[in-house]
Each structure stands twice: as C-alpha cells, then as structure tokens.
Design a protein around this motif. Structure first.
Motif, PDB file in Angstrom:
ATOM      1  N   LEU A 127     -13.900  -9.957 -10.019  1.00  0.00           N
ATOM      2  CA  LEU A 127     -14.289 -11.159  -9.291  1.00  0.00           C
ATOM      3  C   LEU A 127     -14.617 -12.281 -10.269  1.00  0.00           C
ATOM      4  N   ARG A 139     -15.259 -18.012  -7.024  1.00  0.00           N
ATOM      5  CA  ARG A 139     -15.431 -16.728  -6.351  1.00  0.00           C
ATOM      6  C   ARG A 139     -15.397 -16.897  -4.830  1.00  0.00           C
ATOM      7  N   LEU A 166     -12.672 -15.121  -2.501  1.00  0.00           N
ATOM      8  CA  LEU A 166     -13.057 -14.175  -1.457  1.00  0.00           C
ATOM      9  C   LEU A 166     -12.561 -14.633  -0.082  1.00  0.00           C
ATOM     10  N   ARG A 186     -10.180 -12.225   1.975  1.00  0.00           N
ATOM     11  CA  ARG A 186     -10.643 -11.674   3.248  1.00  0.00           C
ATOM     12  C   ARG A 186      -9.841 -12.172   4.449  1.00  0.00           C
ATOM     13  N   ASN A 231      -8.664  -5.765  -0.123  1.00  0.00           N
ATOM     14  CA  ASN A 231      -9.815  -6.615  -0.398  1.00  0.00           C
ATOM     15  C   ASN A 231     -11.127  -5.821  -0.331  1.00  0.00           C
ATOM     16  N   GLU A 278     -13.656  -5.645  -3.638  1.00  0.00           N
ATOM     17  CA  GLU A 278     -15.003  -6.189  -3.543  1.00  0.00           C
ATOM     18  C   GLU A 278     -16.082  -5.160  -3.841  1.00  0.00           C
TER      19      GLU A 278
END
Length: 241
Positions: free
Chosen positions: A162, A169, A173, A177, A198, A202
């Motif tokens: 990440l 970030r 994300l 997502r 994902n 994560e």
C-alpha cells in the motif's frame, strides 16, 4: 464454487479461482495495472541477473511470465522450474514456454509452495511474484523457500503493498475496492476473483512486517526492500547464509 459475488474465496482454494480466470488472467493483469506489472517483472528479472544463478525456482508461476522474463534476462540459467497449483494457468504457461523455445531449460510442474517437491539446498534462486499472499500458510512457504535454497542462494519476492502517502493510498484503495472488481468481473466473468484480490492485498503484511516474517524463516539480516510505483508493489530480497 459459482461466480456469485457473495462467494468467499479462501487461500486454500484460491487455485480453483485461478483455474477459472486463467484465459483472461494476463490481459487483466496488464489492463488493471496500466501495464505496470510488465515493468515490475522486468525489475525482478534485473535483480535476478545480479545473482548469477544457474538454477531457478519460480513459485506460483502462473502463466510463467516472470519465469520467462528472468530466463530472457539471465542466459546463464541452466535449469528453471515453475511451480503452481493451478493446472489451467500451467497449461497456458507451457504454451508460452514452447513458443519461446525454452523447453530444454524450463519445466513447469504442479505443486504447492508450502510443500515444495525439491531436495534440500537444490536451487540457487527462488522467485515468487504476486503469489506469496495466496499461500495458505505464509511462514511455512518461507521456511520451504529457505530449505530448498543453497547456502548463499537468494530469494526475490514481489508482492502488492500500500502507498505510504495518505492521499495516494486513498485513491488506490478506492480503485481497488470499486473500479478493479467491476472491470475484472466484467472481463473475466468472475467478480469474486477480483474482490478476493483487493481483500487479500489489504490484509497482507507488507514492508517491515513482511521483512520480519522473512527473518523468522532464517534470512536474518540479509533482507532488503525496493518499492515500485509509489509503493503499490514491493520487491523483497533475502539471502540464505
């Protein structure tokens, strides 16, 4: 398992997912990363060339893109083995190996990275690209890597991470997502596979936390890292004493 979005893919069964998406896997890798995955693999190949290895083991080899890239960059490699649990991915990899006239050097075999079917201290270099997070037991996989490496042998692990920058970030994300599962699902016909992507990225340890796992496996103080594309992926390098 069907393609229902609510299906939860586990690491133990992830190879079945890769069987399902094998035909579209390479296309989606290149598309969803904006072609960065190709550059990242080339960077790993350059790192591999510095080891001057003759025997290579590429774990979670998939369709063999990383293995082929290393063989192309490292003509000194005499024997290369690609290992994967997905028969569908290996079948595509074998076609690539044949089309590039690498069959005399490369063997693709079906097997698990947590139970590597090779003798102790039998390879000079181990690589695993975007596969370590899919192992059902990551410490066991790292221990196996350490076991099959010769003293002085190296491991290079490329995995998603990440970005350190908070703004980047957040954007990353959001893409991971929302946009990535939609595009991946439409093209592959299996949205659950790209929701799995994902979710595992994560929750997977990266940076110093992953370096600690490598040290616990015996790589001690030899672990180093190199980030790519603002920290979207990270290469980890370790040497067996």
């Amino acid at each position: 398992m069907n393609n229902n979005e609510s299906s939860v893919i586990t690491r133990d069964e992830s190879w079945r997912m890769f069987d399902r998406i094998a035909r579209r896997y390479d296309l989606l890798n290149h598309l969803l990363s904006g072609g960065q995955d190709i550059l990242w693999r080339r960077c790993v190949a350059r790192q591999a060339s510095e080891t001057r290895s003759k025997c290579l083991l590429d774990l979670a080899t998939g369709t063999a893109d990383q293995l082929i890239s290393i063989c192309k960059k490292c003509p000194e490699i005499e024997n290369a083995i690609g290992l994967d649990m997905s028969a569908g991915m290996l079948e595509l990899g074998k076609r690539k190996i044949e089309s590039r006239n690498l069959t005399a050097t490369v063997d693709l075999i079906h097997g698990s990275a947590v139970e590597i079917p090779l003798a102790n201290e039998s390879v000079d270099l181990v690589t695993i690209t975007f596969g370590i997070r899919n192992l059902p037991d990551v410490p066991a996989g790292l221990n196996e890597i350490h076991r099959v490496l010769k003293p002085g042998g190296a491991v290079i692990i490329l995995e998603f991470s990440l970005p350190g920058n908070v703004f980047l970030r957040g954007l990353y994300l959001f893409y991971f997502r929302n946009i990535l599962p939609t595009i991946g699902g439409l093209i592959s016909g299996d949205r659950s596979a790209y929701t799995y992507l994902n979710r595992t990225v994560e929750t997977f340890p990266y940076g110093e936390e992953f370096c600690d796992l490598m040290r616990d496996a015996g790589f001690n103080n030899s672990v180093s890292t190199r980030e790519f594309t603002y920290g979207i992926s990270t290469a980890y390098h370790g040497t067996k004493n």
